[in-house]
Enzyme design. Structure first.
Site, mmCIF file in Angstrom:
data_model
loop_
_atom_site.group_PDB
_atom_site.id
_atom_site.type_symbol
_atom_site.label_atom_id
_atom_site.label_comp_id
_atom_site.label_asym_id
_atom_site.label_seq_id
_atom_site.Cartn_x
_atom_site.Cartn_y
_atom_site.Cartn_z
ATOM 1 C CG HIS A 305 -2.725 -39.109 2.326
ATOM 2 N ND1 HIS A 305 -1.717 -39.053 1.385
ATOM 3 C CD2 HIS A 305 -3.876 -39.309 1.639
ATOM 4 C CE1 HIS A 305 -2.246 -39.215 0.194
ATOM 5 N NE2 HIS A 305 -3.553 -39.374 0.309
ATOM 6 C CG ASP A 362 -11.744 -40.998 1.842
ATOM 7 O OD1 ASP A 362 -12.464 -40.480 0.980
ATOM 8 O OD2 ASP A 362 -10.804 -41.751 1.591
HETATM 9 N N1 CMC Z 1 -5.019 -44.625 12.840
HETATM 10 C C1 CMC Z 1 -4.084 -45.005 13.725
HETATM 11 N N2 CMC Z 1 -2.782 -45.154 13.433
HETATM 12 C C2 CMC Z 1 -2.415 -44.912 12.165
HETATM 13 C C3 CMC Z 1 -3.331 -44.508 11.178
HETATM 14 C C4 CMC Z 1 -4.673 -44.371 11.553
HETATM 15 N N3 CMC Z 1 -5.584 -43.983 10.650
HETATM 16 N N4 CMC Z 1 -2.671 -44.332 10.003
HETATM 17 C C5 CMC Z 1 -1.398 -44.616 10.241
HETATM 18 N N5 CMC Z 1 -1.230 -44.971 11.538
HETATM 19 C C6 CMC Z 1 0.043 -45.309 12.198
HETATM 20 C C7 CMC Z 1 0.465 -46.722 11.813
HETATM 21 O O1 CMC Z 1 0.012 -47.673 12.739
HETATM 22 C C8 CMC Z 1 1.975 -46.596 11.799
HETATM 23 O O2 CMC Z 1 2.422 -46.687 13.126
HETATM 24 P P1 CMC Z 1 3.865 -47.360 13.442
HETATM 25 O O3 CMC Z 1 4.868 -46.497 12.750
HETATM 26 O O4 CMC Z 1 3.954 -47.297 14.946
HETATM 27 O O5 CMC Z 1 3.805 -48.742 12.892
HETATM 28 C C9 CMC Z 1 2.231 -45.165 11.320
HETATM 29 O O6 CMC Z 1 1.048 -44.442 11.671
HETATM 30 C C10 CMC Z 1 2.481 -45.069 9.818
HETATM 31 O O7 CMC Z 1 1.412 -45.723 9.153
HETATM 32 P P2 CMC Z 1 1.582 -46.560 7.812
HETATM 33 O O8 CMC Z 1 0.451 -47.504 7.661
HETATM 34 O O9 CMC Z 1 2.967 -47.140 7.764
HETATM 35 O O10 CMC Z 1 1.489 -45.373 6.753
HETATM 36 P P3 CMC Z 1 1.151 -45.522 5.226
HETATM 37 O O11 CMC Z 1 1.672 -44.321 4.567
HETATM 38 O O12 CMC Z 1 1.583 -46.863 4.710
HETATM 39 O O13 CMC Z 1 -0.469 -45.562 5.219
HETATM 40 C C11 CMC Z 1 -2.729 -44.929 5.088
HETATM 41 C C12 CMC Z 1 -1.272 -44.489 4.859
HETATM 42 C C13 CMC Z 1 -3.668 -43.891 4.458
HETATM 43 C C14 CMC Z 1 -2.990 -46.296 4.392
HETATM 44 C C15 CMC Z 1 -2.986 -45.047 6.617
HETATM 45 O O14 CMC Z 1 -2.783 -43.782 7.237
HETATM 46 C C16 CMC Z 1 -4.383 -45.563 6.937
HETATM 47 O O15 CMC Z 1 -4.591 -46.787 6.948
HETATM 48 N N6 CMC Z 1 -5.381 -44.642 7.186
HETATM 49 C C17 CMC Z 1 -6.742 -45.046 7.409
HETATM 50 C C18 CMC Z 1 -7.397 -45.341 6.068
HETATM 51 C C19 CMC Z 1 -7.729 -44.075 5.300
HETATM 52 O O16 CMC Z 1 -8.275 -43.121 5.833
HETATM 53 N N7 CMC Z 1 -7.406 -44.112 3.984
HETATM 54 C C20 CMC Z 1 -7.747 -43.001 3.066
HETATM 55 C C21 CMC Z 1 -6.526 -42.335 2.483
HETATM 56 S S1 CMC Z 1 -6.976 -40.800 1.633
HETATM 57 C C22 CMC Z 1 -7.926 -41.298 0.298
HETATM 58 C C23 CMC Z 1 -7.254 -42.210 -0.648
HETATM 59 O O17 CMC Z 1 -6.102 -41.967 -1.011
HETATM 60 O O18 CMC Z 1 -7.890 -43.150 -1.091
#
Ligand code: CMC
Length: 428
Positions: A305, A362
Site C-alpha cells: 500500500h 483487497d
Molecule cells: N508485490 C511485489 N512487490 C511489490 C508489491 C507487490 N504487491 N507492491 C510493491 N512492491 C515492491 C515494488 O516492486 C517496489 O520495489 P523496488 O523498491 O525494489 O522497486 C517496492 O515494493 C515499492 O513499491 P511501489 O510500487 O513503488 O509502491 P507504491 O506505493 O507506488 O505502490 C501499490 C503501492 C498498492 C500500487 C503496490 O503495492 C501494488 O501494486 N500492490 C498490488 C496492487 C494492490 O493490491 N492494490 C490495492 C491497494 S489497496 C486498495 C486501494 O487503495 O485501491
C-alpha cells in the site's frame, strides 16, 4: 514545531510557512514558491504532497491507523451502520436518532432510477464489464437530474450527494442483472441499504427474497471499510474533476474510471484471479519468487500500500469476515486456504518485510464476495458503490472550501526545445 523552513536558492534564502494539522505530518506551504523563486517542486505520484486540507479521514500508515472524522475504522466496522457512516462522512458528526432516521428516509426516497435510464443499460453488450456500465450510467445521471447540478447551491449539492449514495446500489445491481439476462429488480425501501442491494442483485421477481443476516452484516462491513480513504487516486480524481466546476455526476463517473485500475479498486478482482491461478498452497513459493523477480512484472495482488507500511487495519476485519461468511455458507474454498498460506509465507519473507508489504483491504475481500456469489467483474463495482459516499463527502468539502482553486499541476519539461517547422519533403 518550526514555524517556517528556509530554502537556500541560488538567489538567496526563501522562507516558507509550516502548516500544522490536528494530527499527522506538518506541511510546508509552498504556494509562493514559483512566484518567489521561479522553481517548481517535482513529486510524481504525489508521494510528499498534501493536495488539500481535509477534515474527513486520517491515516497513519506507520501505525496502521484509519479514522473517519476521528472514529477508528474497526469501531465503525463493528458497531455502526453504513447509513451512520455515510452521515458521519458527509456531515462531520455521528447522527442523533432523529437525524439518522431522517437521513435514512431521504436516501430511501432516492433509490429508484429514472425509467428512461433502463433503456440506457440496454445499449451495452451483455458481456460489458460492470465498471464500464457504471462509468456510463453514473455520468449519464447528469442528463436526468438537472435540478441538482448547480454546484454553487449547497442544497443542490446535498441532493446530488443523496441521489448518488442512494442510486449506486440500484445501478450496480442492474449492471449485474443485465449481464446475466435477468429482469431488473426495483428497490425495496423496507430493507436496509445492504439488504436492499442484495435483493436487487440476487432476488428475482418470481420469488420472495430473504436476506441472510450474516451476509447482510458482511456486506455492511465491506461497504464501511471501503467508504473513504483520504486522498487516494480516485478521490483525487473526483476532486480534480470537480475543481473545474464539473457537475457531481460527471465527477463521480471520473472517480469510477480511476478506481477501475488494477493498482487501485481493480486489485480485489486481480487478487482473487491470482489466488485462483496459484491454485493450491504447494504452488505458492513459485509465485513468491516471481513477485520478487525484478524482471517479472508479476506482483502479489492485495499486497502493499502506498500509505500503510505496518498493516492495513481494514485487512484484519476483512479476514475475520471471510472466515465468518465461509462458515455460514458452509463453504470450504481452497482459495481461502491459499490466501491464508500465502499471507503467512509472505509475512515471513525478507523481501516483503524489508519493503513493508502487508495484505491490504483487497486481499480477502475477493474471497468473501466470491463466496456470496458475486462474479469477479462485480468486485470493483461494489468498491465504487461503497466509495461513492467518500467521494461526495470529499467533493462537498472541496467545493465549500474558500481556498479551492482549479487543480492545475505544472511539469518538469524534458521534451524538444523550440525548433522550426520543416515541410514533409525536407525531413529526415
Ligand atoms: N508485490 C511485489 N512487490 C511489490 C508489491 C507487490 N504487491 N507492491 C510493491 N512492491 C515492491 C515494488 O516492486 C517496489 O520495489 P523496488 O523498491 O525494489 O522497486 C517496492 O515494493 C515499492 O513499491 P511501489 O510500487 O513503488 O509502491 P507504491 O506505493 O507506488 O505502490 C501499490 C503501492 C498498492 C500500487 C503496490 O503495492 C501494488 O501494486 N500492490 C498490488 C496492487 C494492490 O493490491 N492494490 C490495492 C491497494 S489497496 C486498495 C486501494 O487503495 O485501491
Amino acid at each position: 514545531m518550526s514555524e517556517s523552513v528556509t530554502l537556500k536558492g541560488p538567489d538567496g534564502d526563501h522562507d516558507f510557512k509550516v502548516l500544522e494539522g490536528t494530527v499527522g505530518p506538518e506541511a510546508v506551504d509552498i504556494r509562493k514558491l514559483y512566484g518567489d523563486t521561479g522553481m517548481f517542486t517535482y513529486d510524481p505520484g504525489f508521494t510528499s504532497t498534501a493536495s488539500c486540507q481535509s477534515a474527513i479521514t486520517y491515516i497513519d500508515g506507520e501505525k496502521g491507523v484509519l479514522l473517519h472524522r476521528g472514529y477508528p475504522i474497526d469501531q465503525l466496522a463493528e458497531k455502526s451502520t453504513f447509513m451512520e457512516v455515510s452521515y458521519l462522512l458527509l456531515h462531520g458528526e455521528l447522527p442523533t436518532q432523529s437525524e439518522l432516521d431522517a437521513f435514512t428516509y431521504t436516501i430511501s426516497r432516492h433509490t429508484m432510477l429514472h425509467e428512461q435510464l433502463m433503456i440506457f443499460f440496454r445499449g451495452f453488450r451483455r458481456d460489458a464489464h460492470p465498471m464500464a456500465i457504471m462509468c456510463g450510467v453514473v455520468g449519464a445521471l447528469s442528463a436526468f437530474y438537472h435540478d441538482s447540478t448547480d454546484i454553487t447551491d449547497p442544497d443542490q449539492r446535498m441532493i446530488a450527494s443523496h441521489r448518488l449514495i442512494a442510486k449506486m446500489p440500484t445501478i450496480a445491481a442492474m449492471a449485474y442483472k443485465y449481464s446475466v439476462g435477468q429482469p431488473f429488480m426495483y428497490p425495496d425501501n423496507q430493507l436496509s441499504y445492504t439488504g436492499n442491494f442484495l435483493r436487487m442483485t440476487f432476488g428475482v421477481p418470481a420469488e420472495p427474497y430473504e436476506v441472510n443476516p450474516v451476509i447482510e452484516n458482511a456486506m455492511r462491513r465491506i461497504f464501511i471499510l471501503h467508504a473513504d480513504h483520504e486522498q487516494n487516486a480516485s478521490t483525487s480524481t473526483v476532486r480534480l474533476a470537480g475543481s473545474s466546476g464539473a457537475n457531481p455526476f460527471a465527477c463521480i463517473a471520473a472517480g469510477i474510471a480511476c478506481l477501475w485500475g488494477p493498482a487501485h479498486g481493480g486489485a480485489n478482482e486481480a487478487a482473487l484471479n491470482m489466488l485462483r491461478e496459484i491454485g493450491k498452497p504447494e504452488n505458492i513459493p513459485h509465485y513468491i519468487d516471481r513477485a520478487k523477480d525484478k524482471d517479472d512484472p508479476f506482483r502479489l495482488m492485495g499486497f502493499g500500500h502506498r500509505v500503510y507500511k505496518n498493516y492495513d487495519p481494514r485487512a484484519k476485519v476483512m479476514q475475520e469476515t471471510a472466515e465468518e461468511v465461509l462458515k455460514e455458507l458452509n463453504i470450504s474454498d481452497p482459495v481461502l486456504d491459499t490466501a491464508r498460506e500465502l499471507e503467512q509465507i509472505a509475512l515471513k519473507d525478507e523481501y516483503f518485510i524489508e519493503k513493508k508489504l502487508y495484505p491490504n483491504v483487497d486481499f480477502y475481500s475477493g474471497v468473501i464476495l466470491n463466496a456470496i456469489g458475486f462474479p469477479t467483474e462485480m468486485f470493483t463495482a461494489l468498491f465504487a458503490l461503497a466509495r461513492t459516499v467518500g467521494w461526495v463527502a470529499q467533493w462537498n468539502e472541496m467545493i465549500s472550501d474558500p481556498e479551492q482553486k482549479i487543480g492545475r499541476p505544472r511539469q518538469l519539461y524534458v521534451g524538444a526545445t523550440q525548433r522550426d517547422y520543416a515541410p514533409v519533403g525536407q525531413r529526415g
